[in-house]
Scaffold this motif. Structure first.
Motif, short mmCIF file in Angstrom:
data_model
loop_
_atom_site.label_atom_id
_atom_site.label_comp_id
_atom_site.label_asym_id
_atom_site.label_seq_id
_atom_site.Cartn_x
_atom_site.Cartn_y
_atom_site.Cartn_z
N GLU A 202 16.95 32.32 63.48
CA GLU A 202 17.12 31.32 62.43
C GLU A 202 18.22 31.78 61.49
N MET A 203 19.16 30.88 61.18
CA MET A 203 20.21 31.17 60.21
C MET A 203 19.95 30.32 58.97
N ARG A 204 20.08 30.95 57.81
CA ARG A 204 19.90 30.20 56.56
C ARG A 204 20.86 30.70 55.50
N ASP A 205 21.13 29.82 54.55
CA ASP A 205 22.07 30.11 53.48
C ASP A 205 21.39 30.85 52.33
N ILE A 206 22.17 31.69 51.68
CA ILE A 206 21.75 32.37 50.45
C ILE A 206 22.50 31.72 49.30
N ASP A 207 21.80 31.39 48.24
CA ASP A 207 22.43 30.83 47.04
C ASP A 207 23.18 31.96 46.33
#
Length: 132
Positions: free
Chosen positions: A106-111
């Motif tokens: 799973e790839m997700r963005d970091i704020d």
């Protein structure tokens, strides 16, 4: 960025070369233009307590979590996800043909406003500083 966190079931310790898997991920990520090489981090953590499917201890898992700084397009993230997953699947193919292993990524963005960063790796690589 990116940060790769690999969790794996302890029963795979003698089946999969986890150091080799980490290097496979690092080398693949380093070949993707959107990921600055000095920002790549890959780590693997063994999980000793888990239960999978029917509870049989023969099942294993490898779960890869990829965290990247926000701002990349969906197309770029999909391409990177596909390339990394395919490299890992190829690396694991021999083990997966002989053993019951679930593989996920799973790839997700970091704020970026909620994730300050600092470090000196670039200083030691001779790479110009930039936001990672």
């Amino acid at each position: 960025m990116p940060h790769f966190h690999v969790e794996y079931s302890g029963n795979l310790e003698d089946i999969v070369d986890m150091g080799g898997l980490c290097e496979c991920i690092r080398a693949t990520a380093a070949g993707i233009d959107t990921f600055p090489m000095p920002g790549i981090r890959v780590r693997a953590v063994r999980v000793d307590h888990y239960s999978i499917a029917d509870g049989s201890p023969v099942h294993g898992f490898i779960d890869i979590s990829v965290r990247i700084r926000a701002g990349r397009s969906v197309d770029i993230k999909q391409d990177a996800t596909r390339r990394i997953f395919e490299a890992v699947r190829a690396f694991l193919a021999p083990a997966m043909t002989r053993h019951s292993i679930a593989l996920s990524l799973e790839m997700r963005d970091i704020d970026p406003e909620l994730s300050p960063k600092t470090g000196t790796i670039r200083d030691h690589l001779g790479v110009p500083p930039q936001e990672t």
